[in-house]
Design a protein around this motif. Sequence first.
Motif, short mmCIF file in Angstrom:
data_model
loop_
_atom_site.label_atom_id
_atom_site.label_comp_id
_atom_site.label_asym_id
_atom_site.label_seq_id
_atom_site.Cartn_x
_atom_site.Cartn_y
_atom_site.Cartn_z
N TRP A 18 0.83 -1.20 0.00
CA TRP A 18 0.00 0.00 0.00
C TRP A 18 0.87 1.25 0.00
CZ3 TRP A 18 -0.04 3.82 3.68
CH2 TRP A 18 0.51 3.54 4.93
N ALA A 25 0.94 7.05 -6.48
CA ALA A 25 -0.17 7.99 -6.61
C ALA A 25 0.34 9.42 -6.48
CB ALA A 25 -1.23 7.71 -5.54
N ALA A 62 -1.73 0.33 -9.83
CA ALA A 62 -2.95 0.86 -9.20
C ALA A 62 -2.71 2.25 -8.63
CB ALA A 62 -3.43 -0.09 -8.10
N GLY A 63 -1.59 2.43 -7.95
CA GLY A 63 -1.27 3.74 -7.40
C GLY A 63 -1.05 4.78 -8.48
N LEU A 66 -4.41 5.82 -9.87
CA LEU A 66 -5.12 6.69 -8.93
C LEU A 66 -4.59 8.13 -9.01
CD1 LEU A 66 -7.21 6.98 -6.65
CD2 LEU A 66 -5.40 6.36 -5.04
N MET A 69 -5.54 9.76 -12.34
CA MET A 69 -6.94 10.15 -12.35
C MET A 69 -7.15 11.44 -11.57
SD MET A 69 -8.54 6.32 -11.80
CE MET A 69 -10.21 6.83 -11.48
N LEU A 70 -6.45 11.57 -10.44
CA LEU A 70 -6.56 12.78 -9.64
C LEU A 70 -6.05 13.99 -10.42
CD1 LEU A 70 -7.13 14.23 -6.98
CD2 LEU A 70 -4.86 13.56 -6.20
N SER A 140 -7.94 6.42 -18.86
CA SER A 140 -7.57 5.50 -17.78
C SER A 140 -6.99 4.20 -18.33
CB SER A 140 -8.80 5.19 -16.90
OG SER A 140 -9.31 6.38 -16.32
#
Length: 201
Positions: A18, A25, A62-63, A66, A69-70, A140
């Motif tokens: 994580w 991210a 995944a990070g 994210l 997308m932000l 994406s």
Amino acid sequence: MEQFFQVIVDFIAWGGYWAIAVGMAMENACMPVPSELIFGFTGYLVYLGRLDFTTAVLAGVAGGLLGSMLAYLVGYYGGPSFVTQYGKYVLLSANHVKAAQRWFDRYGLKAAFFSRLLPVIRTFISLPAGFARVDFIKFSLLTVLGSVPWTIGLIYAGKLLGENWQQISAAGHNAGLIVVGGLLAIIVYCLWKNRTQLSAE
């Protein structure tokens, strides 16, 4: 800066998957957190057996998605003026944004894929994509497809280097270019080998 980088390394060592996702991210949300450092150290942890290679790749992708997308949403709703006015608070480089904008102006939505393999541009390309309000789903998808080889390449390089993983971080953006070159060489070799086998048949 060295102390900042050490904080990142300690964070990943403590948080694992994580923490990798959070770090990526941040980078893809245009913050000065180098993926060469994140993935180089991640590869070292894979080398030590503390992390699983595939899971680490998934966490990194995944990070990255994210964060992208932000940044896209900031560009979409805030526009260039918002980024210019408030970007300094997250150490956002105006020159880097302009470079990403030129890249996007030249290649359009395709840049969301190809730029993920390029130093600097990959971090900021989401902003001009948001400015242009391109299709979010396509953006994406291309982001993920472009992030996968970059993530695999750097983590694998860190794993191969083992105790010497810091060479990736020390090389900075040049390390990324080497990884991209290596990936392209592998692709060309596989295509050539496949074509040779077909010709033999």
